[in-house]
Design a protein around this motif. Structure first.
Motif, PDB file in Angstrom:
ATOM      1  N   SER A   1       0.276  -1.247   0.109  1.00  0.00           N
ATOM      2  CA  SER A   1      -0.235  -0.069   0.203  1.00  0.00           C
ATOM      3  C   SER A   1       0.855   1.465   0.058  1.00  0.00           C
ATOM      4  CB  SER A   1      -1.027   0.330   1.091  1.00  0.00           C
ATOM      5  OG  SER A   1       0.116   0.287   2.280  1.00  0.00           O
ATOM      6  N   LEU A   2       1.974   1.211   1.163  1.00  0.00           N
ATOM      7  CA  LEU A   2       2.765   2.416   1.171  1.00  0.00           C
ATOM      8  C   LEU A   2       3.503   2.204  -0.656  1.00  0.00           C
ATOM      9  CD1 LEU A   2       4.447   2.479   4.477  1.00  0.00           C
ATOM     10  CD2 LEU A   2       2.131   3.766   3.419  1.00  0.00           C
ATOM     11  N   HIS A   3       3.945   1.508  -1.111  1.00  0.00           N
ATOM     12  CA  HIS A   3       4.633   1.339  -2.341  1.00  0.00           C
ATOM     13  C   HIS A   3       3.252   1.742  -2.860  1.00  0.00           C
ATOM     14  CE1 HIS A   3       4.844  -0.233  -6.275  1.00  0.00           C
ATOM     15  NE2 HIS A   3       6.049  -0.327  -6.237  1.00  0.00           N
ATOM     16  N   ASP A   4       2.126   1.410  -3.792  1.00  0.00           N
ATOM     17  CA  ASP A   4       0.783   1.972  -4.258  1.00  0.00           C
ATOM     18  C   ASP A   4       1.204   3.332  -4.084  1.00  0.00           C
ATOM     19  OD1 ASP A   4       1.826  -0.073  -5.881  1.00  0.00           O
ATOM     20  OD2 ASP A   4      -0.766  -1.420  -4.859  1.00  0.00           O
ATOM     21  N   PHE A   5       1.130   3.807  -3.047  1.00  0.00           N
ATOM     22  CA  PHE A   5       1.038   5.725  -2.314  1.00  0.00           C
ATOM     23  C   PHE A   5       1.854   6.141  -3.272  1.00  0.00           C
ATOM     24  CE2 PHE A   5       2.548   9.068   0.110  1.00  0.00           C
ATOM     25  CZ  PHE A   5       0.934   9.535   0.148  1.00  0.00           C
ATOM     26  N   PHE A   6       3.003   6.194  -3.504  1.00  0.00           N
ATOM     27  CA  PHE A   6       4.286   6.663  -4.461  1.00  0.00           C
ATOM     28  C   PHE A   6       4.201   6.310  -5.848  1.00  0.00           C
ATOM     29  CE2 PHE A   6       6.042   6.616  -0.023  1.00  0.00           C
ATOM     30  CZ  PHE A   6       6.109   7.878   0.315  1.00  0.00           C
ATOM     31  N   LEU A   7       3.936   4.997  -6.120  1.00  0.00           N
ATOM     32  CA  LEU A   7       4.457   4.830  -7.466  1.00  0.00           C
ATOM     33  C   LEU A   7       3.395   3.595  -8.294  1.00  0.00           C
ATOM     34  CD1 LEU A   7       7.746   3.314  -6.622  1.00  0.00           C
ATOM     35  CD2 LEU A   7       7.394   5.071  -7.685  1.00  0.00           C
ATOM     36  N   PRO A   8       2.877   4.002  -9.617  1.00  0.00           N
ATOM     37  CA  PRO A   8       3.600   4.472 -10.168  1.00  0.00           C
ATOM     38  C   PRO A   8       3.651   5.834 -10.362  1.00  0.00           C
ATOM     39  CG  PRO A   8       2.054   3.545 -12.065  1.00  0.00           C
ATOM     40  CD  PRO A   8       1.697   3.470  -9.837  1.00  0.00           C
TER      41      PRO A   8
ATOM     42  N   LEU B   1       6.549  11.114   8.069  1.00  0.00           N
ATOM     43  CA  LEU B   1       5.111  11.412   7.660  1.00  0.00           C
ATOM     44  C   LEU B   1       4.319  13.169   7.133  1.00  0.00           C
ATOM     45  CD1 LEU B   1       2.679  10.675   9.963  1.00  0.00           C
ATOM     46  CD2 LEU B   1       3.073  12.720  10.884  1.00  0.00           C
ATOM     47  N   ASP B   2       5.308  13.929   6.261  1.00  0.00           N
ATOM     48  CA  ASP B   2       4.651  14.797   5.834  1.00  0.00           C
ATOM     49  C   ASP B   2       4.329  14.624   4.458  1.00  0.00           C
ATOM     50  OD1 ASP B   2       7.217  14.445   4.604  1.00  0.00           O
ATOM     51  OD2 ASP B   2       7.702  16.540   4.373  1.00  0.00           O
ATOM     52  N   ALA B   3       5.180  13.328   4.690  1.00  0.00           N
ATOM     53  CA  ALA B   3       4.530  12.524   2.864  1.00  0.00           C
ATOM     54  C   ALA B   3       3.131  12.070   2.881  1.00  0.00           C
ATOM     55  CB  ALA B   3       5.147  11.681   2.236  1.00  0.00           C
ATOM     56  N   TYR B   4       3.137  11.396   3.639  1.00  0.00           N
ATOM     57  CA  TYR B   4       1.838  11.440   3.796  1.00  0.00           C
ATOM     58  C   TYR B   4       0.366  12.122   4.102  1.00  0.00           C
ATOM     59  CZ  TYR B   4       4.462   7.211   4.248  1.00  0.00           C
ATOM     60  OH  TYR B   4       5.153   5.607   4.029  1.00  0.00           O
TER      61      TYR B   4
ATOM     62  N   VAL C   1      12.264   1.995  -9.958  1.00  0.00           N
ATOM     63  CA  VAL C   1      12.689   2.069  -8.930  1.00  0.00           C
ATOM     64  C   VAL C   1      12.053   0.283  -8.641  1.00  0.00           C
ATOM     65  CG1 VAL C   1      11.458   2.532  -6.562  1.00  0.00           C
ATOM     66  CG2 VAL C   1      12.172   4.113  -7.951  1.00  0.00           C
ATOM     67  N   THR C   2      12.850  -0.717  -8.217  1.00  0.00           N
ATOM     68  CA  THR C   2      12.703  -1.682  -7.396  1.00  0.00           C
ATOM     69  C   THR C   2      13.224  -1.743  -5.941  1.00  0.00           C
ATOM     70  OG1 THR C   2      14.454  -2.289  -9.060  1.00  0.00           O
ATOM     71  CG2 THR C   2      14.279  -3.819  -7.094  1.00  0.00           C
ATOM     72  N   ALA C   3      11.832  -2.002  -5.299  1.00  0.00           N
ATOM     73  CA  ALA C   3      10.662  -2.050  -4.016  1.00  0.00           C
ATOM     74  C   ALA C   3      10.925  -3.825  -3.528  1.00  0.00           C
ATOM     75  CB  ALA C   3       9.831  -1.766  -3.855  1.00  0.00           C
ATOM     76  N   ASP C   4      11.402  -4.250  -2.885  1.00  0.00           N
ATOM     77  CA  ASP C   4      11.577  -5.183  -1.803  1.00  0.00           C
ATOM     78  C   ASP C   4       9.748  -4.635  -1.312  1.00  0.00           C
ATOM     79  OD1 ASP C   4      11.404  -7.387  -0.102  1.00  0.00           O
ATOM     80  OD2 ASP C   4      13.298  -6.231   0.678  1.00  0.00           O
ATOM     81  N   ILE C   5       8.919  -5.534  -1.014  1.00  0.00           N
ATOM     82  CA  ILE C   5       7.745  -5.317  -0.707  1.00  0.00           C
ATOM     83  C   ILE C   5       7.276  -6.556   0.287  1.00  0.00           C
ATOM     84  CG2 ILE C   5       6.272  -3.639  -2.322  1.00  0.00           C
ATOM     85  CD1 ILE C   5       4.881  -6.243  -3.488  1.00  0.00           C
ATOM     86  N   SER C   6       8.425  -7.516   0.833  1.00  0.00           N
ATOM     87  CA  SER C   6       7.982  -8.837   1.179  1.00  0.00           C
ATOM     88  C   SER C   6       7.633  -8.512   2.689  1.00  0.00           C
ATOM     89  CB  SER C   6       9.223  -9.864   1.391  1.00  0.00           C
ATOM     90  OG  SER C   6      10.143  -8.478   1.894  1.00  0.00           O
ATOM     91  N   LYS C   7       7.608  -7.225   3.420  1.00  0.00           N
ATOM     92  CA  LYS C   7       7.493  -7.453   5.010  1.00  0.00           C
ATOM     93  C   LYS C   7       7.874  -5.376   5.055  1.00  0.00           C
ATOM     94  CE  LYS C   7      10.936  -8.596   7.636  1.00  0.00           C
ATOM     95  NZ  LYS C   7      11.773  -9.626   8.812  1.00  0.00           N
TER      96      LYS C   7
ATOM     97  N   TRP D   1       2.486  16.537   1.657  1.00  0.00           N
ATOM     98  CA  TRP D   1       3.175  16.201   0.330  1.00  0.00           C
ATOM     99  C   TRP D   1       2.363  15.285  -0.846  1.00  0.00           C
ATOM    100  CZ3 TRP D   1       3.592  21.540   0.723  1.00  0.00           C
ATOM    101  CH2 TRP D   1       3.815  21.441   1.645  1.00  0.00           C
ATOM    102  N   LYS D   2       1.652  13.711  -0.718  1.00  0.00           N
ATOM    103  CA  LYS D   2       1.771  12.567  -1.076  1.00  0.00           C
ATOM    104  C   LYS D   2       2.832  12.644  -1.891  1.00  0.00           C
ATOM    105  CE  LYS D   2      -2.495  14.072   0.584  1.00  0.00           C
ATOM    106  NZ  LYS D   2      -2.969  13.237   1.949  1.00  0.00           N
ATOM    107  N   TYR D   3       2.607  11.323  -2.945  1.00  0.00           N
ATOM    108  CA  TYR D   3       3.836  11.087  -3.729  1.00  0.00           C
ATOM    109  C   TYR D   3       4.588  12.288  -4.455  1.00  0.00           C
ATOM    110  CZ  TYR D   3       2.202  12.245  -8.128  1.00  0.00           C
ATOM    111  OH  TYR D   3       2.080  13.370  -9.283  1.00  0.00           O
ATOM    112  N   LEU D   4       4.555  13.735  -4.127  1.00  0.00           N
ATOM    113  CA  LEU D   4       5.309  14.232  -5.448  1.00  0.00           C
ATOM    114  C   LEU D   4       6.448  14.935  -4.149  1.00  0.00           C
ATOM    115  CD1 LEU D   4       2.468  17.304  -6.600  1.00  0.00           C
ATOM    116  CD2 LEU D   4       4.081  15.312  -7.364  1.00  0.00           C
TER     117      LEU D   4
END
Length: 390
Positions: free
Chosen positions: A83-90, A195-198, A108-114, A201-204
């Motif tokens: 969910s956090l990955h998808d907050f920023f990307l694509p 926290l300011d991202a969430y 961006v290569t992301a480890d979303i396993s944990k 400023w969001k993904y920007l």
């Protein structure tokens, strides 16, 4: 795109790639455009000139990044890494594809396993404005220790905390080489989100901070003044949530997104006429006129429209701003000139309607410089301006 082998079952990977087609531009000769390429000043923090050498992340081709997710004993994750990955990307990658006219691809290569548990409590990092580079480096090394696996060398390391980590309040960029405690090289730069991202400023925030990894300066006052003091909402490196966030033409030129052929350079006295096409759109034509004042100062004129990344712009027309290579990041190296000083602005800032156009103010003379810029013709896809240099 960067890739490497990981045994099945150990790790979940997502690779995001965004790109855009580049339309061919016709070649038009320009008079001594190199004269307007103000050189950066090595003694100025993120000097806004050409040739800055600070191990910057690449701004053309592929910018490769690695992303992983962390939480803390005292502020544990309540969401998924996905969910956090998808907050920023694509979205953030697509923003670069659009702004760069396809010249930059953010991979961006992301480890979303944990979520990887940090070794210290979130509150122990004393995360606040004025965070020292030493404290920032410790946080990054703690995160790499928590990750516990080798990361192939990359351009930028993204460390994303749970949105529940309220103690990690903002999202700074670490501008030094990123290394493990054992000294292994990891990345040119690191962005540690907060926290300011969430909440604001969001993904920007990823685009703003990644701008720093490419060595772009802050255009808002870092001494605590009003965010829009220098540039209003005209550039993402100023006000992230501004109505016109696309990068200035000056920086697009420095980053290699605009070619020399798309810049008109004025380095002498007299009157010249220029035709500008919208900065937000691909294709041919001149995207900026740069009027050289000295080896360290210039005036830039560019056409901004309510399209592309600037679709929310509350004013359109020819935007004027000065550039100084001797003023550091956060101190006003770029300053928008207010062509409508008697107005109250729009979208919350006085500078957001600073443009020249035939429907309002059509001419502006730069104080102390004597340079006059006048809009003489305009249509839906271009404007003609006259530049008078005494």
């Amino acid at each position: 795109m960067q890739s490497f082998f990981v045994p099945a079952g150990l790790l979940a990977w997502i690779v995001i790639v965004a790109s855009a087609s580049v339309e061919a531009s016709p070649v038009h000769p320009r008079a001594d455009v190199s004269a307007c390429k103000l050189a950066s000043n090595r003694n100025v923090d993120l000097s806004a000139g050409f040739g800055l050498e600070q191990n910057c992340a690449p701004s053309t081709g592929a910018l490769n990044a690695f992303m992983f997710f962390v939480d803390f004993d005292d502020q544990q994750a309540i969401e998924t890494p996905q969910s956090l990955h998808d907050f920023f990307l694509p979205a953030a990658a697509e923003w670069y594809a659009t702004s760069s006219y396809g010249a930059l691809t953010l991979n961006v290569t992301a480890d979303i396993s944990k979520f990887y548990r940090m070794p210290a409590r979130a509150t122990s990092y004393n995360w606040d404005r004025g965070l020292t580079s030493v404290a920032h480096d410790k946080y990054i090394k703690d995160a790499l220790d928590a990750y516990g696996k080798a990361i192939p060398e990359t351009d930028v390391l993204y460390i994303v905390p749970t949105a529940n980590a309220r103690a990690i309040s903002f999202s700074p960029t670490y501008m030094g080489d990123v290394r493990t405690r054992a000294g292994a090289y990891v990345a040119k730069k690191s962005v540690t989100f907060g926290l300011d991202a969430y909440e604001a400023w969001k993904y920007l925030v990823l685009n703003h901070e990644t701008g720093h990894t490419m060595c772009l300066p802050d255009y808002y006052p870092t001494n605590g003044g009003a965010t829009g003091l220098y540039v209003g909402g005209w550039d993402l490196m100023g006000l992230i949530s501004g109505p016109s966030p696309d990068y200035f033409a000056w920086d697009k030129w420095r980053l290699g997104w605009l070619s020399d052929d798309q810049i008109d350079c004025v380095s002498g006295t007299g009157s010249t006429t220029h035709t500008l096409t919208p900065l937000e759109k691909t294709g041919g034509g001149s995207k900026a006129v740069v009027i050289k004042r000295s080896n360290t100062n210039a005036l830039v004129a560019e056409l901004r429209t309510a399209s592309g990344l600037d679709s929310a712009s509350c004013a359109t027309g020819v935007l004027l701003y000065t550039v100084s290579t001797t003023i550091g990041s956060g101190q006003g190296p770029v300053r928008v000139l207010d062509a409508t000083p008697s107005s109250s602005g729009c979208e919350g800032d006085k500078l957001n309607d600073a443009t020249l156009n035939l429907k309002g103010t059509s001419s502006y003379t730069v104080a102390d410089w004597g340079v006059k810029v006048t809009v003489t013709k305009e249509s839906s896809d271009e404007v003609e301006i006259k530049v008078d240099v005494p």
